[in-house]
Motif scaffolding. Structure first.
Motif, PDB file in Angstrom:
ATOM      1  N   ALA A  88      -4.467   7.515  -6.049  1.00 36.63           N
ATOM      2  CA  ALA A  88      -4.223   6.259  -5.985  1.00 36.63           C
ATOM      3  C   ALA A  88      -3.239   5.834  -6.712  1.00 36.63           C
ATOM      4  N   ARG A  99      -6.183  -0.664  -7.171  1.00 38.59           N
ATOM      5  CA  ARG A  99      -5.588   0.610  -6.869  1.00 38.59           C
ATOM      6  C   ARG A  99      -5.488   0.829  -5.415  1.00 38.59           C
ATOM      7  N   ILE A 101      -4.600   3.963  -1.967  1.00 34.20           N
ATOM      8  CA  ILE A 101      -3.910   5.312  -1.611  1.00 34.20           C
ATOM      9  C   ILE A 101      -2.714   4.987  -0.601  1.00 34.20           C
ATOM     10  N   PRO A 125      -9.199   2.613  -1.935  1.00 33.38           N
ATOM     11  CA  PRO A 125      -9.647   3.885  -2.516  1.00 33.38           C
ATOM     12  C   PRO A 125     -11.408   3.869  -2.282  1.00 33.38           C
ATOM     13  N   HIS A 128     -13.231   2.025  -5.107  1.00 35.58           N
ATOM     14  CA  HIS A 128     -12.910   0.536  -5.086  1.00 35.58           C
ATOM     15  C   HIS A 128     -14.167  -0.355  -5.706  1.00 35.58           C
TER      16      HIS A 128
END
Length: 275
Positions: A88, A99, A101, A125, A128
């Motif tokens: 990420a 974050r 991906i 991600p 999360h």
């Protein structure tokens, strides 16, 4: 009897929605809602506030979330094999660090061409752990705030009546990008006071009124800005005590479950409007 008349999820934040007859309501909202986000090369989220062409992108994601198809007029469709577990990168949403991906260079090139600005595509991600605010805490993917945005048909009808008084044309429901539309409440803004809802197998808890922004001035079919409406008219009668104008309500998911068009909406708790 109030019932659900429309369900829409938005796989890619800021892009066109997908209208469905039934959906799985997860703790983060309708399944796949705002699972993806378009960001600048620096990781800052793109929004229709600055990039109205986002609405020209029509995403479609498979039920299992493994493939995302992006379409836009004048461009070849792009099928993305979703990376849900790669490393990420930092991203930013309304100044808050999260974050995402990254979904690779092919998706980045396609989005950059459609939007006319260097862009990349990221996915939420697995770890999360976002916690949303408001009266009822919850979670969401890359939504602006809470997991679910709900709007009542009578609420939009009142706005369109007021727009007509100014000589302006009516606006469609998609201008406000709700996840759930309810019809059957005769009084406009009834949703302001509906603090606990059961619909289908799911339950929702009230978090906050939905503060509106310049996205409401973007035609969701053409991507063109239409001028001061509806914000000018909303400012006449929907100013919030904390500032801005409000229209519709945000909810957290208290109990996940299947929701379908036609489901009765049962209010388990009424409260005062916060406006």
């Amino acid at each position: 009897m109030p019932v659900v008349t429309a369900l829409t999820y938005y796989p890619v934040k800021g892009c066109a929605g997908v209208l469905v007859d039934q959906a799985r309501l997860t703790p983060a909202g309708l399944a796949h809602d705002r699972d993806f986000m378009v960001v600048s090369e620096e990781g800052v989220f793109r929004t229709q506030r600055r990039d109205p062409r986002l609405t020209l992108i029509r995403p479609d994601v498979t039920d299992d979330g493994t493939r995302l198809t992006l379409r836009a007029d004048g461009f070849e469709p792009l099928v993305v094999t979703v990376d849900a577990s790669g490393p990420a990168r930092p991203v930013e949403l309304f100044g808050t660090a999260y974050r995402g991906i990254d979904q690779g260079g092919t998706a980045a090139d396609w989005l950059s061409s459609v939007l006319g600005a260097p862009s990349r595509l990221v996915r939420v991600p697995p770890d999360h752990d976002r916690v949303t605010d408001g009266r009822t805490p919850g979670t969401s993917g890359y939504a602006d705030s809470s997991a679910v945005h709900l709007l009542c048909r009578a609420t939009l009808d009142l706005l369109n009546d007021k727009l007509a008084e100014r000589g302006a044309g009516p606006l469609p429901m998609n201008r406000f990008r709700p996840n759930i539309v309810v019809d059957g409440w005769a009084e406009p803004h009834t949703e302001d006071r509906a603090h606990h809802l059961t619909l289908g197998a799911a339950e929702l808890g009230y978090t906050k009124l939905a503060v509106r922004c310049a996205v409401t001035t973007v035609d969701q079919e053409s991507g063109a800005r239409s001028g001061p409406e509806p914000l000018r008219t909303l400012a006449d009668y929907r100013r919030a005590a904390q500032g801005g104008v409000v229209f519709g309500v945000k909810y957290a998911v208290l109990r996940p479950g299947k929701v379908s068009v036609g489901d009765e909406v049962v209010v388990g708790e009424w409260g005062e409007s916060e406006r």
